[in-house]
Every structure is written in structure tokens, then in C-alpha cells.
Design an enzyme around this catalytic site. Structure first.
Site, short mmCIF file in Angstrom:
data_model
loop_
_atom_site.label_atom_id
_atom_site.label_comp_id
_atom_site.label_asym_id
_atom_site.label_seq_id
_atom_site.Cartn_x
_atom_site.Cartn_y
_atom_site.Cartn_z
N GLU A 112 -9.22 16.16 46.33
CA GLU A 112 -9.72 17.33 45.62
C GLU A 112 -11.17 17.57 46.01
OE1 GLU A 112 -8.26 18.18 41.31
OE2 GLU A 112 -10.22 17.23 41.14
N ARG B 175 -3.04 13.24 23.83
CA ARG B 175 -3.27 12.30 22.73
C ARG B 175 -4.54 12.71 21.99
NH1 ARG B 175 -7.66 9.91 24.91
NH2 ARG B 175 -7.66 9.42 27.14
N LYS C 290 -1.34 13.84 37.92
CA LYS C 290 -2.41 14.81 38.14
C LYS C 290 -2.02 15.92 39.11
CE LYS C 290 -6.55 12.19 36.92
NZ LYS C 290 -5.90 11.21 36.10
#
Length: 445
Positions: free
Chosen positions: A200, A293, A116
Site C-alpha cells: 500500500e 469490536r 485487509k
């Protein structure tokens, strides 16, 4: 086109991939654990191979066993579905190294977007909006405290290698951060083998909006609209719809452009999803993560854009052009997906068991992607998803009306089931207005 396809997954997604494969005249091969031998996807495939015990590490995540199955059956390609090995770059490389076709993005793209922190930095460099946060892992608690003070509370503490809503915690102040940091780090080490943590900015009232992208064989990246995914429990999705009730034409244009830039930044091929957080009060959105995906919720996009995303995946993997004109993508109507899980409808705790009754709804605008039939057993070894109920219509209101009727018609007995929750949600004024956010389920409870 690919002639033989091994599906390295189980349940509804394996069954769904097999369905498209059969339509295209492709020989389909299922792999299954000892616990799943009686499920529909096993009998519906042209061939089936047992790859190990119920434990996923010994079966569906057992890369060598799956490759052995591909070799023994003469499979030409492997489709990983979602979960399990679908975002495992090493497995993708191994598949291609064995001379097989990998039906998914390249291993380099999976690696780039799998972390991430790295993904955030790549997206920022590509001009995709990212929320304030750390640009490298918070290596210890002291570093996390310093970072949070610079970012400003509340903050989200996230496992850098996490996904699917797992490995996340919210801290409103330093005391909470000290607790959440240790908790997330321990979880990340246990679940992902990587304890890296990022900090974050946390936005309390946001919507979760994602964009479906497809990297074509000729190198172009196209966006097939957005999906609203804000109905969640424990940061995991329960309902998705397309288009999002919160996205105006102008905002949609910005969303899709940013998603295309994200795909282009990693030379993306095949299907993927760029997930974002939307602040409805300011119309700002921020990159959250990229899923390299096929998504669980892909059917709503399939309806709105009139495409079969599994077929498009296979065509990209085979180096073929898409079935649609990339320059003339036009959305139509509205679609809603309800995830039918074997879980308590109040506390959402898993409730596996033997299925004694299974009667699916049908009719205009009703699609059911299911992994089970009566007589099967939902075991505790895997995700609780039993089926996806997809409702479509010319308008959102029509799709909601069909959803109400279908929830009543869907009969499941044996395991616990969240159908009663959906009956409640479909009468909820906040949901019906379209003006809801990721806190809607907690407000209902």
C-alpha cells in the site's frame, strides 16, 4: 435485556464491562487464567471461572474452555471485549450455534473485514476512499516488487490478517522492500497463521483518525463522531482524543458519511470502528481497516456523545432500540485518553512487576478505567496496559489542564510505567497546538 453475561476477557476491559452489567442488573460472570485469579475483575463479577494456565492460548483464547464456563454458569450471552477472541468469526459462530447471544457484530462482518485486502476491495466498491495498493495478496517477493513500482515508493508492507499495529513495515526503495517483505510475511505466518501480504502507498506525514459506528438492531448504522489517534509508538496508540483537532465540520461530515457507508456495506450490527489515515495538507483521507469490536479508546466517545457504549452493545445484541435518538446525536466538550502501560517511558519496552503503590487521581473531569490495584502483579503474559486515564472538559485546553494534574496525582510503584512520558507530552508545543501527526513520538525521542 440480557439477564446473565459472561465476559470473555481480562483486566480493565473486563472490569469495565462488568460495571455496566451490574448497573443494568445483569448477572456477570468472569473467566480468568491461573495468573489473573487475584485481579479486581475476578472478585467484582458475580461469578468467576478459571479457564486455564497463564498462556492465553490455553485460557483466554481457549474457545472450548470459555464455552464450557458459559454452560456451567448458565450464561445467556458472551461479551468478548477487545483482543483475544473478539474478532474471531469462528468463535462468534460457535457461540451463536450454542444458543448463546454474541455481543458483537455478525460472523460474516467479522470475516469480511478481517482480511485487509478483502476489506479494502469492499470499501472501494462501497465508495469509501482507499489508498493506492494491491487488490490481491503479493504472493511472492517478485510480485511485491512489481506492485510497489506501480504504486510508487515509499510503500507500506502489511500483513493482510494483521491488526493492532502489528505486522507492518515501511520500504523507501526496492532494497528495503526485499527486507521488509520477508520480515512481515514471516511475522504474519507466526502470529496470525496467514502469511498473506499487501502493498500500500505509505504517507510519511499523516494523522490517524477513526470513526465510532454502531449498527443498530433495526438495521441502521450510525456514526458517533471521530477520535484522533496519532500519538503512537511502533504503530500502536498511546493517546486518543475526541473530537480530533484536525477535523473541520465539513471534513467531519465526509468522515462520518464514509464510515456509515462502510458499515452498511457489510450489514454491520453492534459497535465497530472505521480507521482512516488523514493527509492534513490535502484533507484527503483513506480507509485503513475496520475493527469489528469495542475499541480500547471508546471512553472518549462515551463522554463526547453522552452514551455508554457497552450498554448500547448489549441492547443491540438483545434486539432493543438504543438509549439515544439516532437522528439527534450532538457532541459536547472534549475528552483525552492516556494509556497507562507497564513499560519504560523512554524506549517503551515492557516492564512487568509487582505493584507496591497504586493511587488513582480523582476529581471533576477525571475517569480511570483500571485493571489493577496495589498488591497485584503485572505479568509478562499479556498486554502491558494497566489503566486508561480519561480527562474531560468543555474545551480541549481544559481537558489538557486536567490531564497534567492527573498524571502528577497518579502514583504507581513497582512495575515500570509510562506516566513520565505523558507528563512530557502534555508540555510538548506540537501536541498542545493540536497540529501533530503519527511521527510526534519519534520526534520527541
Amino acid at each position: 435485556m440480557i439477564e446473565s453475561l459472561l465476559v470473555a476477557n481480562r483486566g480493565e476491559i473486563a472490569r469495565r464491562i462488568i460495571r455496566t452489567g451490574k448497573r443494568l442488573g445483569i448477572r456477570t460472570i468472569a473467566v480468568h487464567s491461573e495468573a489473573d485469579g487475584g485481579l479486581p475483575f475476578v472478585t467484582e463479577a458475580d461469578e468467576a471461572v478459571c479457564v486455564g494456565p497463564a498462556n492465553p492460548a490455553q485460557s483466554y483464547r481457549n474457545a472450548e474452555a470459555i464455552l464450557d464456563a458459559a454452560r456451567s454458569t448458565g450464561a445467556q450471552a458472551i461479551h468478548p471485549g477487545y483482543g483475544f477472541l473478539s474478532e474471531n468469526a469462528d468463535f462468534a459462530r460457535t457461540v451463536e450455534g450454542a444458543g448463546l447471544i454474541w455481543v458483537g457484530p455478525g460472523a460474516d462482518a467479522i470475516t469480511a473485514m478481517g482480511d485487509k485486502i478483502n476489506a479494502r476491495n469492499l470499501m472501494a466498491a462501497a465508495g469509501v476512499p482507499v489508498a493506492p495498493g494491491t487488490t490481491e495478496p503479493a504472493t511472492d517477493l517478485d510480485a511485491a516488487v512489481v506492485a510497489a513500482a506501480e504504486i510508487g515508493y515509499p510503500v507500506m508492507v502489511k500483513a493482510a490478517a494483521g491488526g493492532g499495529g502489528m505486522g507492518m513495515g515501511v520500504a523507501a526503495d526496492e532494497a528495503a522492500l526485499r527486507t521488509e517483505y520477508d520480515k512481515v510475511r514471516a511475522f504474519a505466518e507466526r502470529m496470525f497463521g496467514d502469511g498473506s501480504v499487501l502493498i500500500e502507498r505509505y504517507f510519511p506525514r499523516v494523522r490517524h483518525v477513526e470513526v465510532q459506528i454502531l449498527g443498530l438492531a433495526d438495521g441502521r448504522v450510525v456514526a458517533l463522531g471521530e477520535r484522533e489517534c496519532s500519538v503512537q509508538r511502533r504503530n500502536q496508540k498511546l493517546v486518543e482524543e475526541s473530537p480530533s483537532p484536525a477535523v473541520s465540520p465539513e471534513l467531519r461530515e465526509r468522515f462520518l458519511a464514509a464510515a456509515v457507508r462502510a458499515g452498511e456495506a457489510v450489514d454491520y450490527r453492534n459497535a465497530g470502528t472505521v480507521e482512516c489515515l488523514l493527509n492534513p495538507s490535502t484533507q484527503e483521507f483513506f480507509f485503513l481497516e475496520m475493527n469489528t469490536r469495542l475499541q480500547v479508546e471508546h471512553p472518549v466517545t462515551e463522554y463526547v456523545y453522552g452514551v455508554d457504549l457497552v450498554e448500547e452493545q448489549l441492547r443491540v445484541a438483545a434486539g432493543q432500540a438504543p438509549t439515544f435518538d439516532p437522528d439527534a446525536l450532538t457532541p459536547r466538550g472534549h475528552a483525552i485518553e492516556l494509556r497507562i502501560n507497564a513499560e519504560d517511558p523512554k524506549r517503551f519496552l515492557p516492564g512487568p512487576g509487582a505493584i507496591t503503590t497504586w493511587n488513582e487521581p480523582s476529581g471533576t473531569g477525571v475517569r480511570v478505567d483500571s485493571g489493577y490495584v496495589a498488591g497485584n502483579t503485572v505479568t509478562p503474559f499479556y498486554d502491558s496496559l494497566m489503566a486508561k486515564l480519561i480527562l474531560t472538559g468543555d474545551t480541549r485546553e481544559e481537558a489538557v489542564q486536567r490531564a497534567r494534574a492527573a498524571v502528577v496525582q497518579f502514583e504507581i510503584a513497582g512495575p515500570k510505567c509510562n506516566l513520565p512520558f505523558f507528563a512530557e507530552l502534555l508540555e510538548n508545543p506540537e501536541f498542545l497546538s493540536g497540529d501533530y501527526d503519527t511521527g510526534i513520538v519519534s520526534r520527541m525521542r
